[in-house]
Design a protein around this motif. Structure first.
Motif, PDB file in Angstrom:
ATOM      1  N   CYS A   1       0.833  -1.211   0.000  1.00 40.45           N
ATOM      2  CA  CYS A   1       0.000   0.000   0.000  1.00 40.45           C
ATOM      3  C   CYS A   1       0.866   1.259   0.000  1.00 40.45           C
ATOM      4  CB  CYS A   1      -0.920   0.006   1.212  1.00 40.45           C
ATOM      5  SG  CYS A   1      -2.169  -1.282   1.177  1.00 40.45           S
TER       6      CYS A   1
ATOM      7  N   ASP B   1       6.076  11.260   1.240  1.00 41.98           N
ATOM      8  CA  ASP B   1       5.059  10.507   1.974  1.00 41.98           C
ATOM      9  C   ASP B   1       5.457   9.040   2.091  1.00 41.98           C
ATOM     10  OD1 ASP B   1       3.456  12.670   2.403  1.00 41.98           O
ATOM     11  OD2 ASP B   1       2.076  12.237   0.740  1.00 41.98           O
ATOM     12  N   ARG B   2       5.958   8.482   0.994  1.00 42.97           N
ATOM     13  CA  ARG B   2       6.405   7.091   1.017  1.00 42.97           C
ATOM     14  C   ARG B   2       7.511   6.888   2.040  1.00 42.97           C
ATOM     15  NH1 ARG B   2       8.151   6.286  -4.457  1.00 42.97           N
ATOM     16  NH2 ARG B   2       6.704   7.851  -5.175  1.00 42.97           N
TER      17      ARG B   2
ATOM     18  N   ARG C   1       3.814   1.622  -1.338  1.00 45.13           N
ATOM     19  CA  ARG C   1       4.411   1.803  -2.678  1.00 45.13           C
ATOM     20  C   ARG C   1       3.466   2.507  -3.644  1.00 45.13           C
ATOM     21  NH1 ARG C   1       6.599  -3.998  -2.254  1.00 45.13           N
ATOM     22  NH2 ARG C   1       8.605  -3.631  -1.265  1.00 45.13           N
ATOM     23  N   LYS C   2       2.175   2.437  -3.380  1.00 44.08           N
ATOM     24  CA  LYS C   2       1.195   3.066  -4.264  1.00 44.08           C
ATOM     25  C   LYS C   2       1.038   4.563  -3.999  1.00 44.08           C
ATOM     26  CE  LYS C   2      -1.465  -1.173  -4.700  1.00 44.08           C
ATOM     27  NZ  LYS C   2      -2.731  -1.849  -4.375  1.00 44.08           N
ATOM     28  N   LEU C   3       1.643   5.074  -2.931  1.00 49.42           N
ATOM     29  CA  LEU C   3       1.546   6.506  -2.635  1.00 49.42           C
ATOM     30  C   LEU C   3       2.233   7.322  -3.730  1.00 49.42           C
ATOM     31  CD1 LEU C   3       2.284   6.533   1.193  1.00 49.42           C
ATOM     32  CD2 LEU C   3       0.090   6.935   0.089  1.00 49.42           C
ATOM     33  N   GLN C   4       1.695   8.504  -3.993  1.00 58.31           N
ATOM     34  CA  GLN C   4       2.209   9.346  -5.072  1.00 58.31           C
ATOM     35  C   GLN C   4       3.493  10.076  -4.695  1.00 58.31           C
ATOM     36  OE1 GLN C   4       0.839   9.306  -8.083  1.00 58.31           O
ATOM     37  NE2 GLN C   4      -0.660   7.838  -7.357  1.00 58.31           N
ATOM     38  N   SER C   5       3.518  10.701  -3.553  1.00 58.28           N
ATOM     39  CA  SER C   5       4.647  11.529  -3.137  1.00 58.28           C
ATOM     40  C   SER C   5       5.771  10.675  -2.543  1.00 58.28           C
ATOM     41  CB  SER C   5       4.178  12.558  -2.111  1.00 58.28           C
ATOM     42  OG  SER C   5       5.268  13.216  -1.534  1.00 58.28           O
ATOM     43  N   SER C   6       7.008  10.961  -2.963  1.00 53.35           N
ATOM     44  CA  SER C   6       8.142  10.192  -2.439  1.00 53.35           C
ATOM     45  C   SER C   6       8.408  10.514  -0.971  1.00 53.35           C
ATOM     46  CB  SER C   6       9.398  10.449  -3.260  1.00 53.35           C
ATOM     47  OG  SER C   6       9.778  11.801  -3.159  1.00 53.35           O
TER      48      SER C   6
END
Length: 114
Positions: free
Chosen positions: A35, A44-45, A37-42
């Motif tokens: 889940c 945030d990841r 890995r699916k985030l847009q912002s690096s």
């Protein structure tokens, strides 16, 4: 006899409980990583991965208490008899209270700044 059954139960609990708990923790961790890995912002990841690592380590902390209980039961029923066992139980129970804030300080940079 009752002592024989209790001794066997203690050793079974001591051997299989950490294995099953670790397996469950790492299965859930893998699902959460998918889940993340699916985030847009690096950024945030990156932050979510740090939080996940901290939570994973904190989830494994109660295993120290489970091991301490196993040693206590083994001493109680006479499987192990020594002063070192008594001290080990207290030490393992203390790891839980000391470990949680240290894990946050290690994994989460926001806490390190303070």
């Amino acid at each position: 006899s009752v002592e024989n059954v209790a001794g066997r139960f203690t050793m079974i609990m001591f051997a299989f409980m950490p294995i099953s708990a670790c397996t469950a923790v790492f299965f859930v961790r893998r699902q959460l990583l998918k889940c993340i890995r699916k985030l847009q912002s690096s950024s945030d990841r990156r932050n979510q991965k740090l939080i996940l690592r901290s939570l994973t380590a904190q989830v494994l902390l109660p295993l120290t208490t489970a091991v301490a209980i196993s040693f206590w039961i083994a001493d109680l029923i006479g499987v192990l008899r020594s002063d070192a066992t008594h001290r080990l139980v207290l030490t393992l129970c203390s790891i839980f209270t000391i470990g949680s804030p240290l894990i946050n300080l290690y994994y989460l940079p926001a806490y390190r700044r303070f």
